[in-house]
Each structure stands twice: as structure tokens, then as C-alpha cells.
Design an enzyme around this catalytic site. Sequence first.
Site, short mmCIF file in Angstrom:
data_model
loop_
_atom_site.label_atom_id
_atom_site.label_comp_id
_atom_site.label_asym_id
_atom_site.label_seq_id
_atom_site.Cartn_x
_atom_site.Cartn_y
_atom_site.Cartn_z
N SER A 6 -1.22 -10.27 -9.90
CA SER A 6 -0.77 -11.29 -8.94
C SER A 6 -0.64 -12.66 -9.57
CB SER A 6 -1.76 -11.37 -7.78
OG SER A 6 -3.06 -11.72 -8.24
N TYR A 7 -0.95 -12.81 -10.86
CA TYR A 7 -0.87 -14.12 -11.50
C TYR A 7 0.59 -14.47 -11.81
CZ TYR A 7 -5.95 -14.34 -12.24
OH TYR A 7 -7.31 -14.40 -12.07
N GLY A 8 1.05 -15.51 -11.17
CA GLY A 8 2.45 -15.92 -11.28
C GLY A 8 2.95 -16.31 -9.90
N GLY A 46 3.43 -11.73 -11.91
CA GLY A 46 3.17 -10.85 -13.05
C GLY A 46 3.47 -11.52 -14.39
N LYS A 74 -6.47 -7.39 -13.28
CA LYS A 74 -6.95 -7.11 -11.93
C LYS A 74 -5.77 -6.67 -11.06
CE LYS A 74 -8.69 -11.29 -11.69
NZ LYS A 74 -8.52 -11.72 -13.11
#
Length: 417
Positions: free
Chosen positions: A95-97, A103, A181
Site C-alpha cells: 500500500s506504500y505509494g 506499490g 506488508k
Amino acid sequence: MAISTLSPTAYFSSFSPSNDSLISSSPFKPFKLPTLWPWQKVKMGPLTVSPMGFGTWAWGNQLLWGYQESMDSDLQRTFNLAVENGINLFDTADSYGTGRLNGQSEKLLGKFIREFQDYLGFNHPKDLFTPTQGLAVTVRSYTHPPQGFSLLSWGLTIPRVYTHPSKGQKQIQDNIVIATKFAAYPWRLTPGQFVNACKSSLDRIQLEQIGIGQLHWSTANYAPLQELALWDGLVAMYEKGLVRAVGVSNYGPKQLVKIHDYLKARGVPLCSAQVQFSLLSKGEDQIEIKNICGSLGIRLISYSPLGLGMLTGKYTPSKLPRGPRALLFRQILPGLEPLLNSLREIAQKRRKTIPQVAINWCICQGTIPIPGVKTVKQVEENLGALGWRLSSDELLQLGDAARESPGKMIQNIFQTR
């Protein structure tokens, strides 16, 4: 830059006070090998990782951290410097972005790992080995060592140690541990969907196997039935060999014990547990989680060890960061004066920086901190948190100062009991 080939023992013994290069009246005490260097690893389940990792939440996050794609070349240099100085644990998430960049953190890590092979082969000699192999190592000196690094007070240069490039990309990929994660999105309702999430991360990173596959948060508070499916998804990705180990994030004490016992019954060891843990976030739950991890053999990873930047000493109520963090800082910073003063006092006494002291505190608690990094300067500074330990008196001083400071970190909304 000078390059020399030495055994680890020879490198450090050559600077002992008995050496002719030091005068007999030298005021320095005999040099002792620091407690933890980046290339000295610790066990995390089946994995061997550096005593500190780096977080990559900012790599793709425009809203909170101001990411722009023009930063990628600087991030590559940041990654290169970390790896060549022994850091091999990198934390990320699917979920980073932000928005279309969802992504992006995983994609960048995969790209940087691939390009690091070319960087290593081009910049460094080909007879390099890690000191843990007990072989001769080639070391390269810093012209300007990182601020606060433990050898600075000796006026010595600092070795940089690399793996053997001729062993190829596979060795680099195996040595670097990516801990990603997987979000507990409401549409991920079955074990198969969670396995597919893992496969998507593998595609973005372009690895055959992820180091640690982690459940990003528990759904026990709002969707308990989904929780069991996600646990089964962790089991499935482990059994399929998609991940080398599994972990959790934002799990409270009760849920942590439950998932540990469930996975153990399925023959899957719980490798790690991430929790917000710092001098700003060390409440009863954090201490209980730490004790549970110690008793069950789970490695505790402390995220936000610098409290999103509040424990860097760079900000004041009148000097706030840009973006949404300013709202949080404005609320908490006025109550941090006792803690920041103690951090500053110890940092000055030890010739360290405030962030180095705050990160070292996390290490002294038996955790693996994963401060976020965006720049070469941050990597250099954070490396100075390794190779030494706060004394028992200093730990007591910081603990007392943290209790005296009314400012406390707001807990993650997904943190469970």
C-alpha cells in the site's frame, strides 16, 4: 580514497594503543570492538538481518512525505550506501505509494536491487568478502565519515564492507531481506486473494521469494471473520514458498498470542511483529508486546523510532514540517521538552546526534528499529546509531524524561489489543 585488505581482527588490532603509531601518553582507552556494526547480523526466525533496518514508507508517498519521481536517483544512492555498509533489512508494503503510485515503494526496491549489481561491479574491486565469513576483507575508507559514527572520537577511518560481486545477482538478492506488508483490504476475503496479493508484490519487486511476508494490520476489531482467512493466507504463501518467513504489524498483545498459536498449530513460525515503538510510544501495550515477543521467540521490529521526525531535534512548535505532519507536531511537540533536552544532553556528551541516541534506545530495548530514509545524509546519520550502547544510567534518564513529557505519540488506528 584509500583501499586496504585486512582481516577484521587485524584491522581493529592495528589501532590498539600498543601500536607504535600511537604515543604512549595517549589519553584514549584501549579500543574495543563495538557491540553491533551494521554487518554484524542478528537472527530473525530463519533469517539473518542487520541490527537496524530502513523503512521505505516515503518512497512513493506524495501526501505525507512529498515524494516525486525525480527523487528516484537520490533514493538509489541512498539504497546503495545502506547496503554497502551492511544494512540488509528493508521494510515496505503493497500500500506504500499515493494514487497511481500505489506499490511504488516495492517497485523501487526491486529496481534498486537489480541496479545495485551493476553499481557494485563497476565501483568496487572483485575480491571482497563479508567479515562474518572469517576471510580477508577489503575495506574502503570514508573521506568524511558519517556524523556521530563510533570511531570518530578515535580519529579513525571507517571500513565499508561488500559482498563478492562475482557471485552474482542471486547472492545479492538472497542477502537483502525485503519485509513487505500486505494490506487487509476489505476485498481480500479469502486465503487465495491474500496469496495473490503476495504474488503481485513479487511481480513488483521482481523477486522469486520475499524475505518476510507480513499482515499489515488485524481486522479483529471490525471484521473478525476476515481475520481467519488472512491468517490462512499467510500459511498458504509460506507453504508455497512465496515467502521465507511470516510476520505481523500493528498487532496488540492478545491478538499477537492468538495468531502465534494459530500459526504454530499449522507448522508456521511467526518470525516478527511490528509495532510503533519509541521513546514517544512505549506505553503498557508496547511493553507487553515486547515481553510476549521475548517469551515466544518473535523478533520485535520498532517502526517510527523517531516519532515521524519529532525525536530528531529538528523541529519546534515554531518550526514545523510541511504537510499533514505539522498538525500532529503542533499538538505534541510542546510537551516533549524534558525528553528532547535529555536526548540533546546525552547526544552532546557522547558526540552523537539526537536521532542516533533515540534509535540506539530502541536497540537497547532488544528491538530492530526501521527508521525511514530518503537521503544519503539520513543513512549516514542513522548508521551512527550502531556500534555502541547507551549506559544503564542513560537509559534510566531517558525513561524518566519520557514519563515526564506529557506529549505522547498518537497510536495507529489499526492497532489492536
